[in-house]
Design a protein around this motif. Structure first.
Motif, mmCIF file in Angstrom:
data_model
loop_
_atom_site.group_PDB
_atom_site.id
_atom_site.type_symbol
_atom_site.label_atom_id
_atom_site.label_comp_id
_atom_site.label_asym_id
_atom_site.label_seq_id
_atom_site.Cartn_x
_atom_site.Cartn_y
_atom_site.Cartn_z
ATOM 1 N N GLY A 127 7.199 104.760 57.486
ATOM 2 C CA GLY A 127 6.396 103.600 57.752
ATOM 3 C C GLY A 127 6.757 102.294 58.578
ATOM 4 O O GLY A 127 6.425 101.289 58.476
ATOM 5 N N CYS A 128 8.239 102.676 59.051
ATOM 6 C CA CYS A 128 8.744 101.542 59.565
ATOM 7 C C CYS A 128 8.565 101.360 60.913
ATOM 8 O O CYS A 128 8.209 102.544 61.691
ATOM 9 N N ASN A 129 8.702 100.298 61.632
ATOM 10 C CA ASN A 129 8.551 100.358 63.251
ATOM 11 C C ASN A 129 9.981 99.556 63.809
ATOM 12 O O ASN A 129 10.091 99.419 64.845
ATOM 13 N N VAL A 130 10.718 99.050 62.909
ATOM 14 C CA VAL A 130 12.210 98.627 63.375
ATOM 15 C C VAL A 130 13.372 99.293 62.579
ATOM 16 O O VAL A 130 13.066 99.422 61.331
ATOM 17 N N VAL A 131 14.310 99.665 63.206
ATOM 18 C CA VAL A 131 15.670 100.120 62.689
ATOM 19 C C VAL A 131 16.714 99.102 63.006
ATOM 20 O O VAL A 131 16.915 98.927 63.917
ATOM 21 N N ALA A 132 17.348 98.797 62.001
ATOM 22 C CA ALA A 132 18.405 97.678 62.031
ATOM 23 C C ALA A 132 19.839 98.558 62.000
ATOM 24 O O ALA A 132 20.021 99.337 60.731
ATOM 25 N N LEU A 133 20.683 98.433 62.661
ATOM 26 C CA LEU A 133 22.048 98.924 62.886
ATOM 27 C C LEU A 133 22.989 98.074 62.678
ATOM 28 O O LEU A 133 22.813 96.872 63.013
ATOM 29 N N GLY A 134 24.062 98.427 62.131
ATOM 30 C CA GLY A 134 25.170 97.571 61.527
ATOM 31 C C GLY A 134 26.228 97.466 62.776
ATOM 32 O O GLY A 134 27.303 97.130 62.356
ATOM 33 N N HIS A 135 25.892 97.459 64.176
ATOM 34 C CA HIS A 135 27.092 97.331 64.844
ATOM 35 C C HIS A 135 27.475 95.856 65.279
ATOM 36 O O HIS A 135 26.395 94.928 65.297
ATOM 37 N N PHE A 157 25.416 99.157 74.392
ATOM 38 C CA PHE A 157 24.019 99.247 73.873
ATOM 39 C C PHE A 157 23.480 98.020 73.911
ATOM 40 O O PHE A 157 24.251 97.134 73.840
ATOM 41 N N SER A 158 22.313 97.740 73.671
ATOM 42 C CA SER A 158 21.412 96.613 74.029
ATOM 43 C C SER A 158 21.539 95.834 72.409
ATOM 44 O O SER A 158 21.360 96.633 71.269
ATOM 45 N N PRO A 159 21.297 94.638 72.657
ATOM 46 C CA PRO A 159 20.913 93.926 71.122
ATOM 47 C C PRO A 159 19.615 94.410 70.572
ATOM 48 O O PRO A 159 19.625 94.604 69.237
ATOM 49 N N LYS A 160 18.858 94.572 71.409
ATOM 50 C CA LYS A 160 17.322 95.054 71.110
ATOM 51 C C LYS A 160 16.751 96.088 72.039
ATOM 52 O O LYS A 160 16.878 95.765 73.390
ATOM 53 N N LEU A 170 15.096 99.317 68.122
ATOM 54 C CA LEU A 170 16.460 99.105 67.376
ATOM 55 C C LEU A 170 16.988 97.719 67.674
ATOM 56 O O LEU A 170 16.934 97.196 68.690
ATOM 57 N N ILE A 171 17.575 97.159 66.529
ATOM 58 C CA ILE A 171 17.873 95.935 66.625
ATOM 59 C C ILE A 171 19.437 95.991 65.954
ATOM 60 O O ILE A 171 19.787 96.690 65.002
ATOM 61 N N ARG A 172 20.185 94.894 66.304
ATOM 62 C CA ARG A 172 21.610 95.036 65.896
ATOM 63 C C ARG A 172 21.964 93.510 65.733
ATOM 64 O O ARG A 172 22.608 92.707 66.297
#
Length: 239
Positions: A127-135, A157-160, A170-172
């Motif tokens: 049920g998530c709409n955002v994935v946070a990545l550890g870059h 890659f883009s920040p968002k 996707l966010i970083r």
């Protein structure tokens, strides 16, 4: 200089605000590999969640590649309990498929593609709409260097990033931090890092890029900073 999680929250919040990473009511899925970067990100977001100016919720997902059988993520599970973050481990056939495809000697591209797909699927199912990545910013610099030297292209890659096919963003949030800063926090906080069992760990194109940039930094100063500033000045790839 402090090396606790609190000390890096200003840089993380600065990245989140600059790139408008989170909207009110977002449900974030943190992709937790077990490495220091994703675990530090998880701890930081759990702290920020308590006071950020827009409300968001948080969960964490680990996709076990099963390189040499099922890995033990029990320490990560205990960390998530202490942070009050729901945690899911999904066992995959990733390494089995890589071997079936005859890619075991050069698995990185296929592995990354499959992990991305599995993570996005898991996030949607939770049920998530955002994935946070550890870059972090050194990951960004290495990506620019690899694209330039291997593909003769300027890209990162883009920040968002919004993925319309999966309706995920996707966010970083670690992009204003260096790998050394992240590692210092992981060590200070005694975060339970799970060592990668990948057979080619440390012997990849990214590892070669890391060494090359370290050599350049010794002569010209921090290349992570310089490349990040260049990305921002050129407004390349959403920077």
């Amino acid at each position: 200089m402090a090396h606790d999680v609190q000390s890096i929250l200003p840089q993380i919040q600065a990245a989140m605000k600059r790139y408008d990473m989170i909207q009110s009511g977002d449900k974030l899925c943190v992709g937790v590999s077990g490495g220091k970067d994703s675990l530090v990100l998880l701890c930081a977001l759990a702290r920020i969640r308590q006071f950020y100016d827009v409300p968001f919720s948080l969960c964490a997902v680990t996709l076990d590649p099963c390189f040499s059988g099922e890995a033990d993520y029990s320490a990560v599970e205990e960390l998530c309990k202490s942070l009050d973050v729901p945690y899911t481990v999904r066992r995959t056939r990733l390494w089995e498929v890589i071997n079936e495809q005859g890619q075991a000697d050069h698995p990185c591209s296929l592995c990354a593609k499959m992990r991305r797909g599995a993570l996005h699927k898991a996030a949607k199912e939770l049920g998530c709409n955002v994935v946070a990545l550890g870059h972090h910013k050194d990951d960004a610099a290495e990506t620019v260097f690899m694209n330039l030297t291997a593909g003769a292209t300027l890209g990162c890659f883009s920040p968002k990033t919004y993925l319309d096919r999966s309706d995920l963003t996707l966010i970083r949030p670690l992009l204003f931090l260096s790998e050394a800063e992240v590692a210092a926090v992981a060590s200070h906080e005694q975060i339970p890092v799970v060592k990668s069992a990948c057979p080619v760990d440390g012997n990849t194109n990214r590892a070669a890029a890391k060494k090359a940039l370290a050599d350049l930094s010794a002569t010209y100063g921090d290349m992570g900073d310089k490349i990040e500033q260049a990305l921002q000045k050129a407004e390349l790839c959403g920077w």
